[in-house]
Design an enzyme around this catalytic site. Structure first.
Site, PDB file in Angstrom:
ATOM      1  N   SER A 103      40.850   7.844  78.888  1.00 22.14           N
ATOM      2  CA  SER A 103      40.554   6.514  79.410  1.00 22.14           C
ATOM      3  C   SER A 103      39.121   6.497  79.919  1.00 22.14           C
ATOM      4  CB  SER A 103      41.524   6.143  80.532  1.00 22.14           C
ATOM      5  OG  SER A 103      41.235   4.857  81.048  1.00 22.14           O
ATOM      6  N   HIS A 117      35.283  -0.658  78.011  1.00 19.03           N
ATOM      7  CA  HIS A 117      36.542   0.047  78.287  1.00 19.03           C
ATOM      8  C   HIS A 117      37.053   0.624  76.975  1.00 19.03           C
ATOM      9  CE1 HIS A 117      41.031  -0.371  77.901  1.00 19.03           C
ATOM     10  NE2 HIS A 117      40.961   0.509  78.882  1.00 19.03           N
ATOM     11  N   THR A 120      42.731   5.539  74.491  1.00 13.34           N
ATOM     12  CA  THR A 120      43.679   5.849  73.419  1.00 13.34           C
ATOM     13  C   THR A 120      44.638   6.908  73.932  1.00 13.34           C
ATOM     14  OG1 THR A 120      42.027   7.359  72.456  1.00 13.34           O
ATOM     15  CG2 THR A 120      42.253   5.178  71.458  1.00 13.34           C
ATOM     16  N   HIS A 150      32.112  -5.264  67.191  1.00  8.27           N
ATOM     17  CA  HIS A 150      33.244  -5.670  66.356  1.00  8.27           C
ATOM     18  C   HIS A 150      33.143  -5.081  64.951  1.00  8.27           C
ATOM     19  CE1 HIS A 150      35.849  -8.322  68.709  1.00  8.27           C
ATOM     20  NE2 HIS A 150      34.766  -8.587  69.411  1.00  8.27           N
ATOM     21  N   HIS A 180      45.113 -16.318  85.597  1.00  8.05           N
ATOM     22  CA  HIS A 180      44.834 -17.126  86.777  1.00  8.05           C
ATOM     23  C   HIS A 180      43.397 -17.650  86.802  1.00  8.05           C
ATOM     24  CE1 HIS A 180      43.700 -13.022  88.131  1.00  8.05           C
ATOM     25  NE2 HIS A 180      42.779 -13.646  88.852  1.00  8.05           N
ATOM     26  N   GLY A 262      53.005   8.806  89.101  1.00  7.62           N
ATOM     27  CA  GLY A 262      52.461   9.772  90.046  1.00  7.62           C
ATOM     28  C   GLY A 262      51.139  10.373  89.641  1.00  7.62           C
TER      29      GLY A 262
END
Length: 279
Positions: A103, A117, A120, A150, A180, A262
């Site tokens: 990540s 960002h 995988t 892209h 939102h 966790g």
């Protein structure tokens, strides 16, 4: 943990990709006259059963170009707690799981350089699947950068299926949306999940996502990192970062997965920007 051949192959790739990304990002910093390097922190996970549950390594760098970039790799396993198992593909009847992945989130010092960002992963429950993708998050969008990114994502997709890019681009557009605020988090990319079946074919696709991401994003950073910007541009970046933080804290599946299993809190929340404003 004892890993089977597929689990070990996935883990090795994610760690290899981490090393390639960190080396490239450090090279960019050095080109900008900075001596910034990644600092690494290892962490161990204890499963709710009390048994060792794997762990990972959190890598973070703060520099002249990258105000904050985190690259995490983890390999964990154990048992999902409570009803969370019912939300995971293949875990409703058996809560045991294995997960390995990478990540990455980068927040740049120059608002003309897009944040990004990439994630995988490979999960094993009663089923086995890959998922993830990459998306570009510019405070001030640039058409050339968007097209470059892209094109790279399409290059990752096209060898694996003629409909992959269109399908996974739409998935990213739908997923990286802030209901939102009624805005998308950025200019999109690709996102997929639950790629089951042919391990070799799906693994090849996941590797292509990583390779194309690194090539494209490094190119974009080098193209924009010396661009001039105004205080108004920086203010816009800080406000946009607030939107990014809202998405990751309210809607992001990876954040929820880490908290529910966790994971290391600092690694889970490394996606949050170092500075942001809500005005």
């Amino acid at each position: 943990m004892i890993l089977d051949d597929e689990q070990q192959a996935a883990r090795t790739w994610f760690e290899t990709l981490r090393d390639q990304i960190c080396a490239e990002f450090e090279a960019i910093e050095h080109e900008a006259g900075s001596d910034a390097t990644f600092g690494y922190t290892a962490w161990d996970r204890i499963d709710p059963s009390g048994e060792p549950g794997g762990g990972g390594v959190r890598g973070v760098m703060t520099g002249r170009v990258f105000e904050k970039v985190g690259v995490n790799v983890s390999t964990v396993g154990g048992t999902f707690e409570g009803d969370f198992a019912k939300t995971i593909n293949g875990a409703a009847d058996d809560p045991r799981f294995f997960a390995t992945g990478i990540s990455l989130v980068a927040h740049l010092a120059n608002p003309m350089v897009p944040a990004v960002h990439m994630n995988t992963r490979f999960l094993v429950t009663t089923k086995r699947w890959f998922g993830g993708g990459a998306d570009l998050n510019p405070p001030i969008p640039n058409d050339a950068d968007t097209a470059d990114f892209h094109a790279a994502m399409q290059a990752a997709c096209d060898p694996h299926g003629p409909d992959y890019y269109d399908r996974y681009k739409k998935w990213a557009d739908d997923y990286f949306y802030i209901p939102h605020r009624k805005v998308h988090r950025g200019v999109g990319g690709i996102f997929c999940d639950h790629l089951e079946g042919d391990f070799a074919a799906n693994f090849a696709f996941i590797r292509d996502i990583g390779r194309q991401f690194l090539a494209s994003y490094a190119r974009i950073v080098r193209r924009r990192m010396h661009d001039a910007f105004t205080p108004e541009d920086e203010a816009r970046m800080l406000e946009w970062r607030g939107r990014y933080a809202e998405f990751n804290l309210v809607y992001d599946r990876g954040t929820l997965f880490g908290l529910k299993t966790g994971g290391n809190i600092d690694a889970i929340l490394m996606s949050l920007p170092p500075r942001a404003t809500w005005s």
